[in-house]
Design a protein around this motif. Structure first.
Motif, PDB file in Angstrom:
ATOM      1  N   SER B 369       0.858  -1.190   0.000  1.00 55.86           N
ATOM      2  CA  SER B 369       0.000   0.000   0.000  1.00 55.86           C
ATOM      3  C   SER B 369       0.892   1.238   0.000  1.00 55.86           C
ATOM      4  N   PRO B 370       0.326   2.404  -0.330  1.00 57.91           N
ATOM      5  CA  PRO B 370       1.153   3.632  -0.380  1.00 57.91           C
ATOM      6  C   PRO B 370       1.863   3.929   0.931  1.00 57.91           C
ATOM      7  N   ASP B 371       1.380   3.443   2.050  1.00 58.24           N
ATOM      8  CA  ASP B 371       2.071   3.704   3.323  1.00 58.24           C
ATOM      9  C   ASP B 371       3.477   3.136   3.305  1.00 58.24           C
ATOM     10  N   PHE B 372       3.634   2.085   2.519  1.00 60.46           N
ATOM     11  CA  PHE B 372       4.923   1.409   2.472  1.00 60.46           C
ATOM     12  C   PHE B 372       6.052   2.345   2.001  1.00 60.46           C
ATOM     13  N   LEU B 373       5.619   3.393   1.306  1.00 55.58           N
ATOM     14  CA  LEU B 373       6.625   4.329   0.789  1.00 55.58           C
ATOM     15  C   LEU B 373       7.369   5.026   1.913  1.00 55.58           C
ATOM     16  N   ASN B 374       6.746   5.134   3.074  1.00 58.84           N
ATOM     17  CA  ASN B 374       7.405   5.787   4.194  1.00 58.84           C
ATOM     18  C   ASN B 374       8.271   4.818   4.995  1.00 58.84           C
ATOM     19  N   ASN B 375       8.122   3.556   4.649  1.00 61.05           N
ATOM     20  CA  ASN B 375       8.853   2.533   5.359  1.00 61.05           C
ATOM     21  C   ASN B 375      10.339   2.652   5.082  1.00 61.05           C
ATOM     22  N   THR B 381      15.923  -0.230   0.164  1.00 63.58           N
ATOM     23  CA  THR B 381      15.889  -1.125  -1.002  1.00 63.58           C
ATOM     24  C   THR B 381      15.782  -0.337  -2.300  1.00 63.58           C
ATOM     25  N   SER B 382      14.897   0.668  -2.310  1.00 64.80           N
ATOM     26  CA  SER B 382      14.691   1.415  -3.558  1.00 64.80           C
ATOM     27  C   SER B 382      15.932   2.240  -3.908  1.00 64.80           C
ATOM     28  N   TYR B 387      15.038  -2.924  -6.474  1.00 62.01           N
ATOM     29  CA  TYR B 387      13.917  -3.192  -7.368  1.00 62.01           C
ATOM     30  C   TYR B 387      14.327  -2.950  -8.797  1.00 62.01           C
ATOM     31  N   ASP B 388      13.748  -3.759  -9.666  1.00 65.50           N
ATOM     32  CA  ASP B 388      13.935  -3.480 -11.086  1.00 65.50           C
ATOM     33  C   ASP B 388      12.881  -2.514 -11.582  1.00 65.50           C
ATOM     34  N   LEU B 389      11.686  -2.678 -11.051  1.00 61.90           N
ATOM     35  CA  LEU B 389      10.570  -1.822 -11.499  1.00 61.90           C
ATOM     36  C   LEU B 389       9.679  -1.537 -10.307  1.00 61.90           C
ATOM     37  N   VAL B 390       9.309  -0.271 -10.169  1.00 61.34           N
ATOM     38  CA  VAL B 390       8.348   0.103  -9.138  1.00 61.34           C
ATOM     39  C   VAL B 390       7.147   0.715  -9.838  1.00 61.34           C
ATOM     40  N   LYS B 398       8.379  10.336  -2.450  1.00 56.42           N
ATOM     41  CA  LYS B 398       8.983  11.660  -2.235  1.00 56.42           C
ATOM     42  C   LYS B 398      10.236  11.805  -3.111  1.00 56.42           C
ATOM     43  N   GLU B 399      10.817  10.673  -3.368  1.00 55.56           N
ATOM     44  CA  GLU B 399      12.091  10.686  -4.112  1.00 55.56           C
ATOM     45  C   GLU B 399      12.012   9.571  -5.135  1.00 55.56           C
ATOM     46  N   MET B 400      12.542   9.784  -6.284  1.00 61.43           N
ATOM     47  CA  MET B 400      12.480   8.737  -7.303  1.00 61.43           C
ATOM     48  C   MET B 400      13.401   7.592  -6.904  1.00 61.43           C
ATOM     49  N   PRO B 401      12.923   6.367  -7.008  1.00 56.92           N
ATOM     50  CA  PRO B 401      13.752   5.227  -6.633  1.00 56.92           C
ATOM     51  C   PRO B 401      14.822   4.944  -7.702  1.00 56.92           C
ATOM     52  N   GLN B 402      15.861   4.193  -7.296  1.00 56.74           N
ATOM     53  CA  GLN B 402      16.895   3.763  -8.257  1.00 56.74           C
ATOM     54  C   GLN B 402      16.363   2.535  -8.990  1.00 56.74           C
ATOM     55  N   ALA B 403      15.344   2.775  -9.776  1.00 56.27           N
ATOM     56  CA  ALA B 403      14.691   1.683 -10.501  1.00 56.27           C
ATOM     57  C   ALA B 403      13.856   2.297 -11.608  1.00 56.27           C
ATOM     58  N   ASN B 404      13.431   1.454 -12.533  1.00 56.87           N
ATOM     59  CA  ASN B 404      12.458   1.908 -13.520  1.00 56.87           C
ATOM     60  C   ASN B 404      11.117   2.068 -12.807  1.00 56.87           C
TER      61      ASN B 404
END
Lengths: 291, 664
Positions: B369-375, B381-382, B387-390, B398-404
């Protein structure tokens, strides 16, 4: 032109004309003749024969040898000197022109004759056989003679043979004749000289050539025009042609020299470059014309 | 060495020239004027001429010497005007730049021993011809240019620099090399407020390009002070047969099977019959006989069966002039599932599409769920490339992950992406079927309820366009790619009784949707790399992602083993990412983690420009074409000066003869 510069005169003063032949002059001159006679210069002795002039017996010898000898003296006599100048157009070349050169030479030789009391006659080839020319004798005639020579002009139309023939007709007497010419006559110089031979004259041929004739300084393609008869020779100057010319010239000179020598004439080649006094004191003295 | 002629005159000038000799002869024979000269007597002359008339022919010839000399002078003048010259070794100018191509095509052996050595030999020859005081620079170039020796008048160091040039397997780009050369010959300008003033004096230089001309034309180049001289290296009849493509794909119908495809082109003109041998880890597993006509392309397919991993090598026995493209490599990697994170408040259609067996084969999907983004776990990990793809469904980090990433109905954070106001019922007018994500996708039957037209950053590709504006856009970001979708699939909307989940498009119930999701996983999840890593060309950089098992570990040690067995340790360029640039060698490289191979990739030439080895006669650099010079045309030895000199000598001789009568 001053025909006789003073320094030349000074050198000529001591000279005299010599003839290899014995000529009888009409008047006594200062000339020592081969003919022995009355003179101051002793020549020889000979045995007395009756009829001889007793005045010439050498009494001193008679006293010593008891024999009569006749003292013989050279007779001094005058000489006929003729200078014959070629006045044709072809002589009008060179620097000085051959004609000028001849005039100077004639004047010089004439002067030598004058001071020795010889009869001097100076004529040109163009003179007709009837025209009489003045005779100069004695030192005082020098200026007249020079004036006379100065009056000569080149450009006479006569050929060499014609001129000599007229000369011979005019002057029958014997003497020394000096012919000054370039001998450039298409008919040849031989007939002309033959006339002189017949005169039994003491002939001197002074062959005057200009430096341009001896060593022509020409080049290129030329159309040579003969100044006398307007004859034309087209040439392209080249080394072979020039050497051929030199050969021809040498042959020409040799022929003339040979012709003269064989006939008892004295031949002398004179270049207009050689000064007249040098020619007279050097070459002519060597050849025995002057002393 | 026969003289080469150059015509210097136009026809009418030649006509005048040709008229001179007849004119001279005419003048000679007309003999317009013999100079008249009055002489005392022609008596002697006539007799002389008479003698000479005997050999008049010789005389005439002798007389004609001047004519001959004049004709000779004219002949020499004509010859001089023809500007005879021959291949000389004279260099023009005082500053030279020797651009020596050491790209793959220069390995061709049509010149003995090969083109590069021939180019080096000629460069050394030219350096030997330099005058003292001349300065030279040596630049080798393939896809990049390298200054081997800066401007120097030391010929020995120039020769040493030339000798040191090694062949590479790279493609060619002349532009780079010209930039280097022109940087020194055309120094930059300094701008002042009112005028441009050159900072340094421009130094003209002659650039000798020793190459086979197998590169793209350089369009944006100004010659300035440079003089370009192109010396083509190589034989016109050079023949080559090349493997231009070699790849391994899953069988279209039987996913467990692999197929290898190769494309072989014959650049020569003769028909060739050859055999292609396929090796897996050094063992011959298949062979094929191929007949290729001159200038034709043939494809070959090999069935590999079920092969998990290995190194494939395809070789052809073409015995041609270029060996490097007779072998091709492909790596089969252990299938690795993509690591995909779906962040959604709940999206049944998408979850269904992600749950298909094919999708499961490609990726492990983690749904949060979107809450996980604050985890914190998400953040580490991101940011470390875990991750390969998010996929962000109606939410944004809040910040773009190092992933597609794939944003659905949301805009990525930051300034790069923007969206316009919501538009009702945007009509789809175009899709981009060329993009791998949109392959086999038909959107004719798809309706959109509403959407926000996207304003993507530069470099983006619109995948779905509507009348209101782009609705699905893909854009690169620092080695990753972001797909942003301007419309939602479903929406929790309504209030009170009407509250519920509303479909905002009928796309999820169309057959194209699961295909799209599969394409997405395949393309952005790195599925392609998992089966058989498509190769790169020599010299290109390879991005290596650390294996998922290493993602959490700190101080990752990744190294690469080259085909020749050398091991190179890599430094992390970004968390979880490594750049490898040492790809000069052709073959299969192995990426190692803790000494264990986790990724293989192949480096192949696959460049038809390089493989087409017939040297080009000319190329274009900037506004002008540069003609190849069969010899050193510019450095030809001219004879006309000598001819003019000879003419002058003859003229002097003639003048001398004319004046001094020194005829033969």
């Amino acid at each position: 032109m001053d025909l006789l510069p003073p320094e030349l005169l000074a050198r000529l003063e001591k000279m005299e004309l010599i003839s290899r032949k014995i000529f009888r002059g009409r008047m006594k001159g200062e000339r020592r003749s081969r003919r022995k006679g009355q003179s101051v210069e002793f020549a020889d002795f000979r045995s007395y024969v009756p009829g001889d002039d007793l005045r010439f017996i050498d009494w001193n010898t008679y006293a010593r040898l008891d024999k009569l000898f006749l003292k013989m003296f050279f007779e001094e006599e005058d000489l006929h000197f003729y200078a014959l100048l070629d006045g044709s157009l072809s002589m009008d070349y060179g620097d000085p022109t051959k004609f000028e050169y001849a005039k100077q030479l004639a004047a010089a030789l004439g002067f030598v004759g004058l001071i020795r009391g010889d009869r001097v006659k100076i004529e040109t080839l163009g003179q007709s056989h009837k025209a009489a020319s003045p005779v100069f004798r004695g030192r005082h005639s020098m200026w007249r003679m020079i004036e006379h020579i100065d009056g000569f002009a080149s450009g006479e139309p006569t050929t060499l043979a014609e001129g000599v023939k007229n000369f011979c007709l005019r002057n029958s007497g014997k003497g020394i004749v000096v012919v000054m010419s370039d001998l450039m006559d298409k008919a040849g110089f031989q007939p002309a000289l033959r006339y002189l031979l017949a005169q039994e004259m003491d002939v001197y041929v002074i062959h005057i050539l200009s430096a341009e004739e001896i060593d022509p300084d020409i080049k290129g393609d030329l159309r040579l025009v003969d100044c006398e008869d307007q004859d034309v020779a087209e040439i392209t100057v080249s080394v072979p042609l020039l050497s051929r010319y030199q050969k021809t010239l040498a042959a020409f000179i040799e022929t003339a020299r040979d012709y003269c020598t064989r006939r008892g004439m004295v031949y002398l080649l004179a270049k207009n470059e050689v000064p007249v006094d040098e020619l007279i004191t050097g070459y002519l003295a060597k050849r025995g014309l002057v002393r | 060495m026969w003289p080469q002629w150059m015509n210097m005159l136009s026809w009418w000038q030649w006509a005048i020239m040709a008229a001179i000799p007849p004119a001279i002869i005419a003048l000679y024979f007309l003999k317009l004027k013999r100079l008249p000269l009055e002489v005392p007597s022609t008596y002697l002359w006539q007799r002389s001429i008479e003698d000479l008339h005997v050999n008049s022919i010789w005389q005439r010839l002798r007389k004609s010497l001047l004519l001959f000399l004049q004709l000779l002078i004219i002949l020499i003048a004509i010859l001089a005007l023809l500007r005879p010259g021959c291949r000389g070794n004279k260099l023009i100018g005082e500053r030279f730049v020797f651009l020596i191509d050491n790209s793959a095509s220069m390995r061709a052996t049509d010149q003995d021993p090969n083109r590069l050595d021939e180019a080096k030999r000629r460069a050394v020859q030219m350096i030997d011809e330099m005058h003292s005081g001349d300065v030279g620079m040596v630049v080798s170039f393939a896809d990049t240019a390298r200054v081997e020796q800066m401007f120097t008048d030391n010929r020995r160091s120039l020769c040493r620099a030339v000798e040191a040039i090694k062949p590479s397997s790279r493609s060619t780009s002349l532009g780079e090399a010209l930039k280097v050369a022109s940087g020194l010959a055309n120094p930059g300008r300094t701008s002042y407020e009112e005028s441009d003033i050159q900072t340094a004096e421009a130094l003209p230089a002659t650039v000798y390009i020793l190459s086979d001309g197998r590169f793209d034309d350089v369009s944006n180049f100004s010659w300035g002070n440079l003089t370009l001289i192109y010396l083509p290296i190589g034989q016109e009849e050079a023949a080559n047969i090349a493997i231009l493509a070699f790849s391994v794909r899953r069988h279209e119908t039987r996913a467990d099977k692999l197929q290898a495809f190769a494309r072989i082109e014959n650049f020569g003109t003769d028909d060739v019959s050859l055999s292609a041998v396929l090796r897996l880890d050094g063992e011959v597993i298949d062979a094929a006989k191929i007949d290729i006509g001159g200038g034709e392309v043939e494809g070959v397919t090999f069935d590999l069966g079920a092969t998990d991993s290995g190194k494939l090598e395809l070789s052809i026995n073409s015995h041609d002039d270029l060996e490097i493209d007779d072998k091709a490599y492909a790596a089969i990697n252990q299938p690795r599932k993509a690591h995909v994170l779906l962040v959604t408040p709940g999206n049944e259609p998408l979850e269904l599409a992600l749950a298909t067996p094919l999708a499961n084969e490609l990726a492990d999907i983690d749904i949060q769920s979107p809450d996980f983004l604050n985890n914190k776990q998400y953040q580490t990990t991101s940011q470390s490339g875990g991750y390969d793809l998010v996929i962000f469904d109606r939410c944004a980090p809040k910040e773009m992950p190092q992933a597609n990433t794939y944003f659905i109905g949301a805009i990525p954070p930051g300034e790069a992406w923007k969206a316009a106001e919501k538009v009702d019922v945007p009509n789809i007018i175009d899709v981009d079927p060329a993009h791998p994500i949109m392959q086999w996708i038909v959107m004719d039957d798809v309706l959109l309820h509403e959407g926000r037209p996207l304003i993507p950053p530069a470099g983006a590709t619109t995948l779905i366009d509507t009348h209101a504006g782009p609705m699905l856009v893909i854009a690169p970001r620092e080695g990753f790619e972001d797909v942003v979708q301007g419309f939602m699939l479903i929406e929790n909307a309504g209030e009170g009784d009407e509250a519920g989940i509303y479909a905002r498009t009928n796309w999820p119930i169309r057959p194209s949707f699961p295909v799209f999701v599969f394409n997405l996983l395949d393309y952005l999840g790195g599925g392609q790399r998992a089966t058989a890593a498509g190769g790169v060309q020599p010299g290109q950089a390879v991005v290596i992602d650390a294996p998922a098992s290493a993602a959490k570990a700190s101080g990752k040690k990744i190294s690469v083993r080259t085909p020749s067995g050398k091991t190179i340790s890599l430094k992390e360029s970004r968390p979880g990412r490594f750049n490898f640039t040492d790809t000069d060698e052709q073959g299969i490289y192995e990426a190692l983690y803790d000494g264990k191979s986790f990724l293989r990739f192949a480096v192949n030439l696959f460049d038809s420009t390089e493989s087409h080895i017939v040297p080009r006669k000319a190329f274009e650099a900037g506004p002008t074409a540069v003609e190849g010079q069969s010899g050193w045309k510019e450095s030809r030895k001219e004879f006309w000066r000598w001819l003019v000199l000879a003419g002058l000598v003859i003229l002097l001789f003639e003048w001398y003869i004319y004046n001094r009568r020194v005829y033969l």
